[in-house]
Scaffold this motif. Structure first.
Motif, PDB file in Angstrom:
ATOM      1  N   HIS A 193      -1.878  -0.742  -4.387  1.00 14.99           N
ATOM      2  CA  HIS A 193      -0.544  -1.204  -4.165  1.00 14.99           C
ATOM      3  C   HIS A 193       0.189  -1.032  -5.440  1.00 14.99           C
ATOM      4  CE1 HIS A 193       2.882  -3.621  -3.105  1.00 14.99           C
ATOM      5  NE2 HIS A 193       2.460  -3.164  -1.764  1.00 14.99           N
ATOM      6  N   ALA A 194       1.465  -0.825  -5.156  1.00 16.90           N
ATOM      7  CA  ALA A 194       2.331  -0.683  -6.425  1.00 16.90           C
ATOM      8  C   ALA A 194       2.327  -1.983  -7.216  1.00 16.90           C
ATOM      9  CB  ALA A 194       3.931  -0.353  -5.758  1.00 16.90           C
ATOM     10  N   VAL A 195       2.113  -3.193  -6.657  1.00 17.13           N
ATOM     11  CA  VAL A 195       2.036  -4.254  -7.440  1.00 17.13           C
ATOM     12  C   VAL A 195       0.936  -4.519  -8.208  1.00 17.13           C
ATOM     13  CG1 VAL A 195       1.832  -6.713  -7.305  1.00 17.13           C
ATOM     14  CG2 VAL A 195       3.283  -5.837  -5.880  1.00 17.13           C
ATOM     15  N   LEU A 210      -1.087   6.542  -1.567  1.00 16.21           N
ATOM     16  CA  LEU A 210      -0.897   6.009  -3.200  1.00 16.21           C
ATOM     17  C   LEU A 210       0.338   6.942  -3.588  1.00 16.21           C
ATOM     18  CD1 LEU A 210      -1.865   5.519  -6.095  1.00 16.21           C
ATOM     19  CD2 LEU A 210      -3.127   7.524  -6.083  1.00 16.21           C
ATOM     20  N   LEU A 211       0.841   7.842  -3.182  1.00 17.84           N
ATOM     21  CA  LEU A 211       1.984   8.544  -3.636  1.00 17.84           C
ATOM     22  C   LEU A 211       3.127   7.955  -3.220  1.00 17.84           C
ATOM     23  CD1 LEU A 211       1.250  12.144  -2.887  1.00 17.84           C
ATOM     24  CD2 LEU A 211       1.219  11.264  -5.021  1.00 17.84           C
ATOM     25  N   LEU A 247       6.904   2.170  -6.971  1.00 17.80           N
ATOM     26  CA  LEU A 247       6.865   1.487  -8.390  1.00 17.80           C
ATOM     27  C   LEU A 247       7.870   2.215  -9.387  1.00 17.80           C
ATOM     28  CD1 LEU A 247       5.517  -0.293 -10.287  1.00 17.80           C
ATOM     29  CD2 LEU A 247       3.774   1.355 -10.949  1.00 17.80           C
ATOM     30  N   GLU A 248       7.959   3.590  -9.349  1.00 17.31           N
ATOM     31  CA  GLU A 248       8.954   4.468 -10.232  1.00 17.31           C
ATOM     32  C   GLU A 248      10.345   4.124 -10.070  1.00 17.31           C
ATOM     33  OE1 GLU A 248       5.798   8.369 -10.584  1.00 17.31           O
ATOM     34  OE2 GLU A 248       7.579   8.205  -9.092  1.00 17.31           O
ATOM     35  N   ARG A 250       4.295  10.901 -14.210  1.00 17.02           N
ATOM     36  CA  ARG A 250       3.263  11.361 -13.351  1.00 17.02           C
ATOM     37  C   ARG A 250       2.958  12.713 -13.314  1.00 17.02           C
ATOM     38  NH1 ARG A 250       4.380  11.131  -7.003  1.00 17.02           N
ATOM     39  NH2 ARG A 250       5.831   9.599  -7.647  1.00 17.02           N
ATOM     40  N   TYR A 251       1.513  12.998 -13.513  1.00 15.15           N
ATOM     41  CA  TYR A 251       1.217  14.404 -13.322  1.00 15.15           C
ATOM     42  C   TYR A 251       0.050  14.370 -12.453  1.00 15.15           C
ATOM     43  CZ  TYR A 251       3.816  14.391 -17.951  1.00 15.15           C
ATOM     44  OH  TYR A 251       4.467  14.213 -18.835  1.00 15.15           O
TER      45      TYR A 251
END
Length: 337
Positions: A121-123, A155-156, A162-163, A176-177
């Motif tokens: 998760h983003a957290v 995930l994306l 988050l970004e 991110r890459y």
């Protein structure tokens, strides 16, 4: 679930434990949240009527743990382990500020194995960044050939949230890459201090060895005990609604260390447990229904009888909006702390 040669074998119990008192669908019939069911390829999750409970069908669950990340309110946990303990176990003993995670299809050395990259998760990522991790590599196999086909997509979506959240902090950045076998995230400006060199570099004495082995054994026992004691459906105890979910507790710990870097209001995102609401005082009758049904206790009556909202306790579930018969409440697009 038991992992044998990279394949999850179903042993009759699930590594995921539902916590119904954090499921917002249990608080109002019109919430219409079923994110966990949407990502479950095995159709193993059942959501009952409000107040009844949620459950996982052990005979169907594949152990991907995507429901844990899909639920933005922390209604699922890993059996025998808190979210903080899980996050800490993955970065324990890392001294270079680099975390490499791989799904069950990846057969490389020197990676921290997780069941599916979609279970992050983003957290979780935000927490790792505030603990000194500056580079996170997510390695994955061919998602199209896996039972958990939506892992990469999950995930994306978390990374995007988050970004967007991080863009409201000064001096903090995320890059991110992406390539065919992995996603690399570079971060800067989060940690006040670097993570210390752990067992990896200082060696393990006898005391450390048995302490570590004992902890791992205890976690394993708890996982099995947790999984076998999960009831098919447990009624929601509304009296404990003010108890924070593990997700919110983890977020608060991470946010506290970088709160001083906030430069502007956040754009509301359901994956980040922060929200502001608008209250139309002319429409509000002070009936208190929203207060009773709020899963986190973010609403209360002030001394003058007016409705008061605390953003830091709110995660934007929208139960109050659905419950208000007068239409006096709406979610705010911007979150001000």
């Amino acid at each position: 679930m038991i992992k044998l040669f990279g394949v999850m074998q179903n042993t009759g119990y699930s590594p995921v434990k539902p916590e119904s008192n954090h499921c917002i669908a249990m608080f109002h019939k019109n919430v219409e949240c079923c994110d966990c069911k949407a990502v479950c390829n095995a159709d193993a999750i059942m959501i009952g009527r409000p107040g009844t409970g949620i459950s996982v069908d052990n005979s169907k669950c594949t152990g991907c743990e995507k429901c844990i990340s899909a639920c933005n309110y922390g209604a699922f946990k890993r059996s025998g382990m808190t979210e903080k303990k899980w996050c800490d176990s993955l970065i324990e003993s890392l001294d270079a500020g680099e975390l490499v995670l791989g799904c069950r299809q990846v057969k490389e050395k020197n990676i921290r194995a997780i069941n599916c990259i979609g279970s992050v998760h983003a957290v979780h990522i935000f927490y790792w960044l505030t603990k000194g991790i500056k580079k996170i590599v997510f390695k994955f196999g061919d998602c199209s050939s896996c039972k958990n086909t939506s892992g990469l997509g999950c995930l994306l979506e978390q990374l995007y949230s988050l970004e967007t959240f991080v863009s409201s902090f000064s001096r903090c950045s995320i890059d991110r890459y992406y390539n065919e076998t992995g996603i690399t995230v570079f971060a800067d400006g989060f940690a006040i201090r670097s993570i210390s060199a752990g067992l990896k570099n200082r060696g393990i004495g006898r005391r450390d060895f048995f302490k570590t082995m004992g902890r791992e054994l205890l976690i394993g026992v708890n996982e099995v005990a947790d999984a076998f004691t999960v009831k098919e459906s447990s009624a929601v105890d509304f009296s404990g609604k003010n108890e924070l979910s593990q997700r919110v507790s983890l977020f608060r710990e991470a946010f506290a260390s970088v709160k001083h870097l906030v430069k502007e209001g956040f754009s509301f995102d359901r994956r980040i447990p922060l929200c502001s609401i608008n209250i139309d005082k002319e429409k509000c009758s002070g009936c208190g229904i929203c207060i009773k049904l709020c899963p986190t206790g973010a609403l209360r009556l002030d001394s003058d009888g007016s409705l008061k909202h605390v953003s830091f306790y709110c995660h934007g579930c929208g139960v109050c909006v659905k419950a208000c018969l007068k239409g006096a409440i709406s979610l705010n697009d911007k979150v001000l702390i």
